[in-house]
Motif scaffolding. Structure first.
Motif, PDB file in Angstrom:
ATOM      1  N   HIS A   2      26.048  42.948  17.241  1.00 36.17           N
ATOM      2  CA  HIS A   2      26.953  44.067  17.507  1.00 36.17           C
ATOM      3  C   HIS A   2      26.830  44.546  18.948  1.00 36.17           C
ATOM      4  CE1 HIS A   2      29.260  47.725  16.911  1.00 36.17           C
ATOM      5  NE2 HIS A   2      28.255  48.406  17.422  1.00 36.17           N
ATOM      6  N   SER A   3      25.599  44.550  19.481  1.00 41.63           N
ATOM      7  CA  SER A   3      25.401  44.987  20.865  1.00 41.63           C
ATOM      8  C   SER A   3      26.086  44.052  21.848  1.00 41.63           C
ATOM      9  CB  SER A   3      23.902  45.084  21.173  1.00 41.63           C
ATOM     10  OG  SER A   3      23.268  43.828  20.974  1.00 41.63           O
ATOM     11  N   LEU A   4      26.134  42.757  21.514  1.00 43.04           N
ATOM     12  CA  LEU A   4      26.827  41.797  22.383  1.00 43.04           C
ATOM     13  C   LEU A   4      28.316  42.094  22.410  1.00 43.04           C
ATOM     14  CD1 LEU A   4      26.880  39.230  24.124  1.00 43.04           C
ATOM     15  CD2 LEU A   4      27.049  37.900  22.010  1.00 43.04           C
ATOM     16  N   TYR A   5      28.911  42.312  21.240  1.00 42.98           N
ATOM     17  CA  TYR A   5      30.331  42.629  21.176  1.00 42.98           C
ATOM     18  C   TYR A   5      30.641  43.912  21.958  1.00 42.98           C
ATOM     19  CZ  TYR A   5      30.655  39.204  17.370  1.00 42.98           C
ATOM     20  OH  TYR A   5      30.610  38.055  16.639  1.00 42.98           O
ATOM     21  N   ALA A   6      29.769  44.902  21.782  1.00 46.91           N
ATOM     22  CA  ALA A   6      29.986  46.185  22.455  1.00 46.91           C
ATOM     23  C   ALA A   6      29.914  46.019  23.963  1.00 46.91           C
ATOM     24  CB  ALA A   6      28.947  47.207  21.986  1.00 46.91           C
ATOM     25  N   ASN A   7      28.978  45.218  24.436  1.00 47.24           N
ATOM     26  CA  ASN A   7      28.847  45.042  25.885  1.00 47.24           C
ATOM     27  C   ASN A   7      29.973  44.188  26.454  1.00 47.24           C
ATOM     28  OD1 ASN A   7      26.855  46.043  27.879  1.00 47.24           O
ATOM     29  ND2 ASN A   7      26.805  43.884  28.488  1.00 47.24           N
ATOM     30  N   VAL A   8      30.459  43.225  25.659  1.00 49.27           N
ATOM     31  CA  VAL A   8      31.636  42.458  26.098  1.00 49.27           C
ATOM     32  C   VAL A   8      32.816  43.405  26.293  1.00 49.27           C
ATOM     33  CG1 VAL A   8      33.358  40.759  25.382  1.00 49.27           C
ATOM     34  CG2 VAL A   8      30.937  40.258  25.085  1.00 49.27           C
ATOM     35  N   TRP A   9      32.991  44.324  25.359  1.00 53.52           N
ATOM     36  CA  TRP A   9      34.063  45.315  25.458  1.00 53.52           C
ATOM     37  C   TRP A   9      33.879  46.190  26.693  1.00 53.52           C
ATOM     38  CZ3 TRP A   9      38.770  46.258  24.055  1.00 53.52           C
ATOM     39  CH2 TRP A   9      39.275  47.546  24.064  1.00 53.52           C
ATOM     40  N   ASN A  10      32.652  46.619  26.934  1.00 57.47           N
ATOM     41  CA  ASN A  10      32.373  47.457  28.102  1.00 57.47           C
ATOM     42  C   ASN A  10      32.659  46.718  29.401  1.00 57.47           C
ATOM     43  OD1 ASN A  10      31.532  49.644  26.547  1.00 57.47           O
ATOM     44  ND2 ASN A  10      29.385  49.017  26.551  1.00 57.47           N
ATOM     45  N   GLU A  11      32.218  45.464  29.482  1.00 59.24           N
ATOM     46  CA  GLU A  11      32.439  44.672  30.696  1.00 59.24           C
ATOM     47  C   GLU A  11      33.920  44.400  30.912  1.00 59.24           C
ATOM     48  OE1 GLU A  11      30.271  43.965  32.943  1.00 59.24           O
ATOM     49  OE2 GLU A  11      28.513  44.670  31.842  1.00 59.24           O
ATOM     50  N   THR A  12      34.634  44.161  29.825  1.00 62.10           N
ATOM     51  CA  THR A  12      36.075  43.916  29.931  1.00 62.10           C
ATOM     52  C   THR A  12      36.804  45.158  30.421  1.00 62.10           C
ATOM     53  OG1 THR A  12      35.918  42.333  28.095  1.00 62.10           O
ATOM     54  CG2 THR A  12      38.114  43.122  28.679  1.00 62.10           C
ATOM     55  N   LEU A  13      36.404  46.318  29.910  1.00 57.80           N
ATOM     56  CA  LEU A  13      37.024  47.561  30.351  1.00 57.80           C
ATOM     57  C   LEU A  13      36.702  47.863  31.814  1.00 57.80           C
ATOM     58  CD1 LEU A  13      36.576  50.007  27.326  1.00 57.80           C
ATOM     59  CD2 LEU A  13      38.670  48.895  28.124  1.00 57.80           C
ATOM     60  N   LYS A  14      35.469  47.577  32.231  1.00 54.12           N
ATOM     61  CA  LYS A  14      35.091  47.824  33.627  1.00 54.12           C
ATOM     62  C   LYS A  14      35.965  47.022  34.576  1.00 54.12           C
ATOM     63  CE  LYS A  14      30.630  47.043  33.622  1.00 54.12           C
ATOM     64  NZ  LYS A  14      29.233  46.927  34.107  1.00 54.12           N
ATOM     65  N   MET A  15      36.237  45.779  34.220  1.00 54.75           N
ATOM     66  CA  MET A  15      37.103  44.959  35.060  1.00 54.75           C
ATOM     67  C   MET A  15      38.538  45.457  35.011  1.00 54.75           C
ATOM     68  SD  MET A  15      35.735  41.046  34.572  1.00 54.75           S
ATOM     69  CE  MET A  15      36.841  40.479  35.864  1.00 54.75           C
ATOM     70  N   ALA A  16      38.964  45.965  33.838  1.00 52.12           N
ATOM     71  CA  ALA A  16      40.348  46.423  33.687  1.00 52.12           C
ATOM     72  C   ALA A  16      40.639  47.630  34.567  1.00 52.12           C
ATOM     73  CB  ALA A  16      40.625  46.765  32.227  1.00 52.12           C
ATOM     74  N   PHE A  17      39.631  48.462  34.812  1.00 58.48           N
ATOM     75  CA  PHE A  17      39.832  49.678  35.591  1.00 58.48           C
ATOM     76  C   PHE A  17      39.764  49.437  37.101  1.00 58.48           C
ATOM     77  CE2 PHE A  17      38.153  52.020  31.699  1.00 58.48           C
ATOM     78  CZ  PHE A  17      39.430  52.336  31.275  1.00 58.48           C
ATOM     79  N   LYS A  18      39.489  48.209  37.515  1.00 55.29           N
ATOM     80  CA  LYS A  18      39.439  47.906  38.940  1.00 55.29           C
ATOM     81  C   LYS A  18      40.841  47.606  39.465  1.00 55.29           C
ATOM     82  CE  LYS A  18      34.688  46.196  38.943  1.00 55.29           C
ATOM     83  NZ  LYS A  18      33.776  45.064  39.204  1.00 55.29           N
ATOM     84  N   LYS A  19      41.150  48.135  40.626  1.00 60.82           N
ATOM     85  CA  LYS A  19      42.485  47.960  41.194  1.00 60.82           C
ATOM     86  C   LYS A  19      42.794  46.493  41.479  1.00 60.82           C
ATOM     87  CE  LYS A  19      42.771  52.542  43.342  1.00 60.82           C
ATOM     88  NZ  LYS A  19      42.927  53.298  44.611  1.00 60.82           N
ATOM     89  N   LYS A  20      41.769  45.737  41.889  1.00 56.47           N
ATOM     90  CA  LYS A  20      42.011  44.332  42.219  1.00 56.47           C
ATOM     91  C   LYS A  20      42.390  43.531  40.977  1.00 56.47           C
ATOM     92  CE  LYS A  20      37.930  44.131  43.926  1.00 56.47           C
ATOM     93  NZ  LYS A  20      36.705  43.667  44.650  1.00 56.47           N
ATOM     94  N   THR A  21      41.883  43.933  39.800  1.00 60.36           N
ATOM     95  CA  THR A  21      42.251  43.250  38.565  1.00 60.36           C
ATOM     96  C   THR A  21      43.729  43.461  38.266  1.00 60.36           C
ATOM     97  OG1 THR A  21      40.019  43.562  37.678  1.00 60.36           O
ATOM     98  CG2 THR A  21      41.751  43.017  36.109  1.00 60.36           C
ATOM     99  N   LEU A  22      44.188  44.698  38.380  1.00 56.47           N
ATOM    100  CA  LEU A  22      45.603  44.998  38.172  1.00 56.47           C
ATOM    101  C   LEU A  22      46.467  44.293  39.202  1.00 56.47           C
ATOM    102  CD1 LEU A  22      47.819  46.572  36.707  1.00 56.47           C
ATOM    103  CD2 LEU A  22      47.365  48.504  38.237  1.00 56.47           C
TER     104      LEU A  22
END
Length: 249
Positions: A2-22
């Motif tokens: 479960h911690s792996l899934y949660a951290n994957v979600w966190n890492e994915t969100l961190k990248m999503a909030f970066k302007k360069k990703t958008l």
């Protein structure tokens, strides 16, 4: 787990909030549409059909896998590892009740998620652009597009594992990004002078999707390239994690 899934979600969100990703997402959609419009006007103006509607998405995929998406891969790997090490946010992540292996793996998985997302967006943009070029499309052409864009994921994923390994040697994202780009250009250039040596690099197979097209698919060559990319991914992932695990923060 479960911690792996949660951290994957966190890492994915961190990248999503970066302007360069958008920015990369928008450009991934705009580039094929803009190229399709320009090519349609050029071909109608000169009365020639240089690229057909059925071939255009494949042409664009070669452009994306050769130049645009590798740049995103290098940038993403540099930000997730070297960048976070340099601004000391990686230390905060490792203070959570999660092992370093899961942190490393979740970052790699989130990068793979974005590679798949960019390929999907690129395919949508290319398919939309193909209608600007006119002409009829067969069901086989659409199937080739789906297969080609799906097959392009593996070499890009292997490239991301390589980029993550390189990122372990740097404490700033700019340094990791610069060296990754320079090494990529050097390996690509060396293929013209030492083609035998370049075949031992994952960068030599970014056009792997071309082997999947048509009725004359080279099954034996597809399998050998698949095994090579898988072996490189396992080897570089192991080496990258070893370096990540030994880091002093």
């Amino acid at each position: 787990m479960h911690s792996l899934y949660a951290n994957v979600w966190n890492e994915t969100l961190k990248m999503a909030f970066k302007k360069k990703t958008l920015f990369f997402m928008v450009m991934t959609l705009i580039i094929p549409i803009g190229a399709g419009l320009l090519l349609a006007n050029f071909q109608s103006g000169f009365g020639i059909g240089a690229v057909s509607a059925g071939d255009f998405p494949i042409v664009m995929l070669s452009l994306f896998t050769g130049i645009f998406l590798p740049l995103f891969v290098f940038m993403g790997a540099a930000d997730q590892f070297s960048g976070e090490l340099g601004d000391r946010t990686l230390k905060i992540v490792l203070m959570r009740p999660i092992s370093r292996f899961k942190v490393f793996t979740s970052k790699q998985i989130s990068l793979g998620i974005y590679i798949a997302a960019y390929l999907f967006i690129a395919m949508i943009g290319s398919v939309i652009s193909s209608f600007f070029l006119g002409g009829s499309l067969s069901n086989f052409a659409v199937l080739d597009w789906v297969i080609a864009y799906g097959a392009a994921f593996l070499p890009l994923a292997a490239l991301s594992v390589t980029a993550v390994l390189l990122a372990q040697f740097f404490t700033s994202s700019s340094g990791a990004l610069t060296v990754s780009i320079l090494l990529y250009i050097a390996v690509k250039a060396s293929s013209f002078f030492f083609p035998q040596v370049s075949t031992y690099s994952p960068t030599a197979y970014l056009d792997w999707h071309m082997l999947w097209l048509g009725n004359s698919m080279a099954a034996g060559q597809v399998w050998s390239v698949f095994m090579f990319l898988l072996a490189c991914s396992i080897l570089f992932f192991t080496a990258g994690y070893y370096l990540f695990d030994k880091k002093e923060l």
